[in-house]
Design a protein around this motif. Structure first.
Motif, mmCIF file in Angstrom:
data_model
loop_
_atom_site.group_PDB
_atom_site.id
_atom_site.type_symbol
_atom_site.label_atom_id
_atom_site.label_comp_id
_atom_site.label_asym_id
_atom_site.label_seq_id
_atom_site.Cartn_x
_atom_site.Cartn_y
_atom_site.Cartn_z
ATOM 1 N N UNK A 71 -2.304 -2.157 1.493
ATOM 2 C CA UNK A 71 -1.424 -3.165 0.892
ATOM 3 C C UNK A 71 -0.464 -3.716 1.940
ATOM 4 N N UNK A 72 -0.004 -2.838 2.823
ATOM 5 C CA UNK A 72 0.905 -3.298 3.887
ATOM 6 C C UNK A 72 0.150 -4.203 4.853
ATOM 7 N N UNK A 73 -1.053 -3.777 5.245
ATOM 8 C CA UNK A 73 -1.858 -4.606 6.153
ATOM 9 C C UNK A 73 -2.100 -5.990 5.555
ATOM 10 N N UNK A 74 -2.393 -6.030 4.260
ATOM 11 C CA UNK A 74 -2.664 -7.317 3.595
ATOM 12 C C UNK A 74 -1.425 -8.210 3.578
ATOM 13 N N UNK A 75 -0.258 -7.594 3.540
ATOM 14 C CA UNK A 75 0.986 -8.384 3.450
ATOM 15 C C UNK A 75 1.469 -8.863 4.821
ATOM 16 N N UNK A 123 5.111 3.481 2.305
ATOM 17 C CA UNK A 123 5.426 4.487 3.322
ATOM 18 C C UNK A 123 4.312 4.536 4.363
ATOM 19 N N UNK A 124 4.698 4.314 5.630
ATOM 20 C CA UNK A 124 3.728 4.437 6.735
ATOM 21 C C UNK A 124 3.872 5.811 7.361
ATOM 22 N N UNK A 125 2.743 6.514 7.563
ATOM 23 C CA UNK A 125 2.802 7.852 8.182
ATOM 24 C C UNK A 125 3.124 7.710 9.677
ATOM 25 N N UNK A 126 4.350 7.991 10.048
ATOM 26 C CA UNK A 126 4.777 7.817 11.445
ATOM 27 C C UNK A 126 5.187 9.135 12.076
ATOM 28 N N UNK A 127 5.389 9.069 13.392
ATOM 29 C CA UNK A 127 5.981 10.160 14.158
ATOM 30 C C UNK A 127 7.300 9.623 14.704
ATOM 31 N N UNK A 128 8.311 10.506 14.763
ATOM 32 C CA UNK A 128 9.598 10.126 15.369
ATOM 33 C C UNK A 128 9.575 10.567 16.828
ATOM 34 N N UNK A 129 9.651 9.607 17.733
ATOM 35 C CA UNK A 129 9.695 9.910 19.163
ATOM 36 C C UNK A 129 11.123 9.711 19.668
ATOM 37 N N UNK A 175 7.505 11.428 10.369
ATOM 38 C CA UNK A 175 8.570 10.567 9.850
ATOM 39 C C UNK A 175 7.936 9.591 8.870
ATOM 40 N N UNK A 176 8.039 9.864 7.558
ATOM 41 C CA UNK A 176 7.504 8.904 6.583
ATOM 42 C C UNK A 176 8.391 7.652 6.629
ATOM 43 N N UNK A 177 7.888 6.600 7.233
ATOM 44 C CA UNK A 177 8.695 5.405 7.514
ATOM 45 C C UNK A 177 8.527 4.405 6.383
ATOM 46 N N UNK A 178 9.645 4.116 5.686
ATOM 47 C CA UNK A 178 9.580 3.203 4.525
ATOM 48 C C UNK A 178 9.638 1.755 4.987
ATOM 49 N N UNK A 179 8.721 0.941 4.481
ATOM 50 C CA UNK A 179 8.753 -0.493 4.754
ATOM 51 C C UNK A 179 8.646 -1.237 3.429
ATOM 52 N N UNK A 180 9.426 -2.281 3.299
ATOM 53 C CA UNK A 180 9.388 -3.073 2.069
ATOM 54 C C UNK A 180 8.384 -4.201 2.271
ATOM 55 N N UNK A 181 7.471 -4.300 1.334
ATOM 56 C CA UNK A 181 6.460 -5.347 1.446
ATOM 57 C C UNK A 181 6.175 -5.902 0.063
#
Ligand SMILES: CC(C)(COP(=O)(O)OP(=O)(O)OC[C@H]1O[C@@H](n2cnc3c(N)ncnc32)[C@H](O)[C@@H]1OP(=O)(O)O)[C@@H](O)C(=O)NCCC(=O)NCCS
Length: 160
Positions: free
Chosen positions: A34-38, A147-153, A135-141
């Motif tokens: 859904x995020x990719x589509x947006x 939630x994008x599955x991320x790593x915190x660097x 780091x579950x990174x929240x993005x509004x779309x």
């Protein structure tokens, strides 16, 4: 040879197109569909105007070859055009972003990178950044929070 400078409104279209292309090179299949589509080119053109002040561009032969966006201690966006990857532009941009975080008085810089983005993670690790964990990174779309599955660097500044 790249030249770094603060972005101006004249760069907005080039930044949006580069951001759109780079986002789609790295993220589909690693974030919610859904995020990719947006993430349409129009969505990036709508996002850039409010971000010019956060943005530094790398210029090569008069064209935008890459950019970063820095907010406080977060290196929020790092994007290099496909034709300039592996050229050293990314290193120059990332080092400059760390200097911006340091100049704002922070001892550590951080960024979120999508778990499946192997190239970017390889690049950050090579530049001395440490993977600090999930780091579950929240993005509004489209009005919905995804939630994008991320790593915190993180990069330690004061250590140097
Ligand atoms: C992330 C990015 C800025 C890195 O800059 P770059 O110039 O490509 O960096 P490099 O060429 O040094 O590549 C980094 C490493 O990944 C390796 N690599 C290249 N393609 C790869 C792939 N598909 N998978 C895994 N590693 C890859 C490179 O060989 C290099 O490894 P090395 O250190 O052993 O040489 C750039 O690739 C980019 O803009 N990508 C698209 C957008 C993006 O992902 N942005 C970051 C979001 S957090």
């Amino acid at each position: 040879m790249s030249t770094l400078r603060p972005a101006t409104p004249d760069d907005m279209s080039a930044i949006a197109d580069l951001w759109h292309a780079g986002w789609h090179d790295a993220h589909p299949g690693h974030v919610p569909d859904e995020l990719t589509a947006s993430r349409t080119v129009g969505e990036f053109h709508a996002r850039v105007p409010g971000r010019v002040g956060d943005t530094t561009v790398a210029e090569v032969d008069g064209a935008v070859a890459g950019f970063t966006m820095v907010v406080g201690d977060e290196v929020e966006q790092v994007y290099v055009a496909a034709g300039h990857r592996g050229s050293g532009v990314a290193e120059v941009l990332l080092d400059h972003a760390v200097r911006r975080v340091a100049a704002a008085g922070h001892d550590e810089a951080w960024l979120a990178v999508v778990e499946g983005n192997a190239r970017a993670r390889r690049f950050y690790e090579r530049r001395g950044w440490r993977d600090e964990g999930a780091l579950p990174y929240e993005v509004v779309s489209g009005g919905r929070t995804l939630v994008s599955p991320c790593r915190r660097y993180v990069f330690s500044i004061r250590q140097e």
